[in-house]
Design a protein around this motif. Structure first.
Motif, PDB file in Angstrom:
ATOM      1  N   TRP A 427       0.829  -1.207   0.000  1.00  0.00           N
ATOM      2  CA  TRP A 427       0.000   0.000   0.000  1.00  0.00           C
ATOM      3  C   TRP A 427       0.863   1.255   0.000  1.00  0.00           C
ATOM      4  O   TRP A 427       0.473   2.287  -0.554  1.00  0.00           O
ATOM      5  N   GLN A 428       2.069   1.164   0.583  1.00  0.00           N
ATOM      6  CA  GLN A 428       2.964   2.325   0.565  1.00  0.00           C
ATOM      7  C   GLN A 428       3.385   2.663  -0.861  1.00  0.00           C
ATOM      8  O   GLN A 428       3.438   3.844  -1.243  1.00  0.00           O
ATOM      9  N   THR A 431       0.359   4.043  -2.712  1.00  0.00           N
ATOM     10  CA  THR A 431       0.129   5.445  -2.354  1.00  0.00           C
ATOM     11  C   THR A 431       1.075   6.361  -3.113  1.00  0.00           C
ATOM     12  O   THR A 431       0.689   7.443  -3.590  1.00  0.00           O
ATOM     13  N   GLU A 434      -0.172   6.617  -6.661  1.00  0.00           N
ATOM     14  CA  GLU A 434      -1.404   7.387  -6.771  1.00  0.00           C
ATOM     15  C   GLU A 434      -1.140   8.889  -6.788  1.00  0.00           C
ATOM     16  O   GLU A 434      -1.916   9.650  -7.371  1.00  0.00           O
ATOM     17  N   ARG A 435      -0.062   9.300  -6.156  1.00  0.00           N
ATOM     18  CA  ARG A 435       0.260  10.728  -6.133  1.00  0.00           C
ATOM     19  C   ARG A 435       0.833  11.214  -7.459  1.00  0.00           C
ATOM     20  O   ARG A 435       0.846  12.410  -7.731  1.00  0.00           O
TER      21      ARG A 435
END
Length: 729
Positions: A427-428, A431, A434-435
């Motif tokens: 998930w890191q 994330t 996603e940015r």
């Protein structure tokens, strides 16, 4: 002035009108669909309820919720302000399940009325549902997850193993011990499959030695329904009650009985549930008997002859082969076939010789055994290998079925495997992407254009994310290894040292897979003194993390494990080689998300595909691999490292020596120098560039979404009456 009320909705996040039972029901609904298993925010939600118990219960949300009453859950939700998160997760799942617009609806709507029936002997979806052993099962799990994500109408069929595969422990001498443990069924998201009248479905499979009964269970994997047949019924003989208890256990007689239950019984389960499959996809030969039962149904329903019905069913059948060595394909002698297929054969109206011929390369050879892969190849419209090189190997292996054709024209194509991106990407890392990535990247994870933006990410941020994941891996390994030492009753000082093993700053190489000898886990020890120098370089240290199981009957594989595990007793390698017991999805997830390099050393061309290295790619890990399986078509010189030149000697001893020399040479002159080439900002810029190249060039290409899209357009759609296949006979 009104006093502040700490239990007000504004403070606790409690939703107006929701009761404790309503809150609890939403959590149960989330836990009962394995959709949660690839959504980090939902996993985090369950973990928040009780992090310690979450880990102790094997990340099983149903087992965790069993320890809560609705009232206690409400109190915990208030403490952690979870109301909105629970409601949002529930709404997201509901919207996902009821979505009207999906990739499949836009592209292959014809399958909506005639779904794909996907057969596999194992499914690896999540560690809390232990009905898998390794790569084949995890691939099947990723396949149905991506089918769900793309909206492909698909029903999966397999067996329910109440003891699953074995739990692995190493004794004080490093020898693998196997333990079979009953799975607490009450804590699995299972329910009885019911027909249109609400009756629980049970199927029967007749043999000459009696009838085998199986109840049909089901669980939900997003939009996909997974049917699991279970023979633990009072109607069965005791030996048949245990038939589905263990994965890949027992002798040839056990295996054929499992396969008639999954194949013949699987088709009968579909029929009992009113599911008319438009396509049969057989993932490996284990379920090839399904074709014969589908043929019988067509004969019964439409009054066709065997040849007519078999031809029609073949046009609807897709067959995938995974095994590049002849010994890996199931074969049964004539007496076993007659005992277990005799009643079905009589219904098909063919004699025993005709039936045996369907499973023989040479139909006239009465001494040849019945091969499940041959049956699958003969009675399918589209057959495929699972990587480009594996296609070459398979066409050569099965050329005897089409002796009139040149080898390159043998009708076995290839669709290279892929992995489910949301399941394997940390998930890191997700994330981070996603940015910087386009808003559609996660939904279009098989589109290469979406991944070009990886190169726009700040290298420092990219590296920092990787280092955070690596630290999590080191912490995980320390917990697991210290626990292993405690279980073996080792001294306190040994346990204390285990809590500090591995250096988070050192180059970390991972190796996790089945310990079959052809995978050559010990190739790194071919030159032991040279390896010691590499590992213990004071300025550029290297460390290895190994994990994997050997089949209980594979003594050489167990010896490989023992050799590596016992390096902990060698002062040269005590803190440089670590073996983690009981390799499963959870261990694999930690490893592929945290290592710097993923090592793969099969003896070419015996690795059909391999998918673990694809998972490392999704987290920035670089592959160091023999040019075999998927890596033979993935490596471009800038996105990882290659061992040897993609050739093999006729003498395995020469091949092993040559490959070992190449491995050491690449480590010493490419991998280690590049990793430790640090700039003035403390960043290994050339290494980071290669990581970015790996992600941007490979993540989309080896995603399960791409794989399932290929199966759908190239195989499923033609089988259901659409356009022609790439390879059609």
């Amino acid at each position: 002035m009104t006093a502040n009320n700490n239990s007000s909705p504004q403070t606790t996040g409690k939703l107006v009108g929701i009761t404790p039972q309503g809150l609890y029901s939403k959590c149960v609904a989330l836990a009962n669909n394995l959709w949660w298993s690839w959504h980090p925010e939902v996993i985090s939600l369950f973990r928040s309820l009780d992090p310690i118990r979450w880990r102790q219960l094997g990340h099983n949300p149903i087992a965790l919720l069993h320890e809560f009453t609705p009232e206690r859950l409400e109190i915990r939700a208030a403490e952690l302000v979870l109301y909105t998160r629970i409601d949002q997760a529930y709404r997201r799942m509901t919207e996902y399940m009821t979505a009207r617009t999906t990739w499949a609806r836009r592209n292959v709507g014809v399958l909506g009325s005639q779904p794909v029936a996907y057969f596999s002997l194992e499914f690896g979806i999540h560690e809390s549902v232990p009905i898998y052993s390794g790569g084949l099962g995890v691939l099947s799990g990723d396949h149905i997850k991506s089918a769900s994500g793309l909206g492909v109408p698909l029903v999966a069929i397999g067996l329910f193993y109440n003891q699953g595969y074995f739990k692995q422990h190493l004794d004080i001498e490093g020898w693998q011990q196997e333990e079979y443990i009953d799975t607490p069924v009450q804590f699995l998201p299972l329910e009885s499959a019911t027909d249109q009248k609400g009756n629980k479905v049970t199927v029967e499979v007749q043999t000459r030695s009696g009838t085998i009964y199986a109840k049909v269970r089901q669980l939900h994997v997003g939009r996909v329904r997974l049917l699991l047949l279970d023979t633990d019924l009072e109607e069965n003989q005791q030996q048949d009650r245990q038939l589905t208890s263990r994965l890949y256990g027992g002798d040839n007689r056990t295996r054929i009985r499992q396969e008639i239950v999954s194949g013949i019984g699987g088709v009968r389960a579909l029929e009992a549930l009113g599911i008319r499959a438009g396509v049969y996809h057989l993932n490996e030969g284990h379920n090839a008997f399904a074709i014969l039962e589908a043929t019988r149904l067509r004969m019964e329903r439409d009054g066709k002859s065997f040849d007519q019905a078999a031809s029609e069913i073949a046009q609807k059948t897709v067959f995938t082969t995974h095994t590049p060595v002849p010994a890996g394909h199931d074969r049964f002698d004539s007496s076993l076939i007659d005992e277990h297929l005799g009643p079905l054969r009589e219904q098909l109206g063919i004699d025993h010789g005709h039936l045996m011929a369907l499973g023989r390369v040479d139909p006239s050879n009465s001494h040849e055994t019945f091969c499940m892969t041959v049956l699958g190849l003969k009675m399918s419209r589209y057959a495929n290998a699972v990587a480009s090189l594996h296609g070459v190997v398979s066409r050569k292996m099965w050329h005897g079925l089409w002796p009139q054709l040149p080898e390159e024209k043998v009708p076995i194509g290839h669709i290279t495997n892929g992995v489910h991106v949301p399941s394997w990407m940390a998930w890191q890392f997700n994330t981070l992407l996603e940015r910087h990535m386009p808003t559609s990247w996660s939904a279009e994870s098989y589109d290469p254009k979406e991944w070009e933006a990886v190169h726009d990410i700040d290298p420092g941020e990219f590296w920092e994310t990787h280092c955070a994941l690596k630290n999590l891996l080191v912490a995980f390994v320390r917990r697991r290894v210290s626990r292993q030492c405690r279980r073996r009753g080792e001294a306190d000082d040994v346990i204390d040292r285990a809590r500090t093993i591995l250096d988070p700053q050192a180059l970390t190489i991972g190796f996790g897979r089945r310990f079959a000898t052809y995978k050559r886990a010990t190739l790194v020890l071919n030159q032991i003194e040279r390896m010691a120098r590499i590992c213990n370089d004071p300025d550029r240290p290297v460390q290895f993390i190994f994990a994997g199981k050997a089949h209980p009957a594979d003594k050489p594989g167990k010896e490989f494990i023992q050799t590596i595990a016992n390096l902990r007793n060698d002062p040269q390698f005590a803190n440089r080689f670590v073996f983690i017991e009981d390799y499963d999805i959870n261990v694999c997830r930690h490893m592929v998300q945290g290592v710097d390099v993923w090592l793969n050393t099969p003896r070419r061309p015996l690795e059909a595909s391999g998918t673990s290295g694809m998972k490392a790619v999704l987290n920035g890990g670089l592959n160091l691999s023999i040019l075999d399986g998927w890596w033979a078509e993935a490596y471009d010189g800038t996105n990882g490292f290659a061992i040897s030149r993609g050739t093999s000697h006729t003498d395995d001893t020469v091949t092993d020596k040559r490959d070992a020399e190449s491995l050491f040479d690449v480590l010493e002159h490419e991998v280690v120098p590049l990793y430790y080439d640090i700039d003035e900002h403390g960043l290994p810029m050339k290494w980071i560039e290669r990581m970015m190249s790996s992600v941007s060039s490979l993540a989309w290409r080896f995603s399960a979404h791409r794989m399932v899209a290929d199966y759908t357009t190239d195989a499923y759609l033609p089988a259901a009456g659409g356009t022609s296949c790439k390879v059609e006979r």
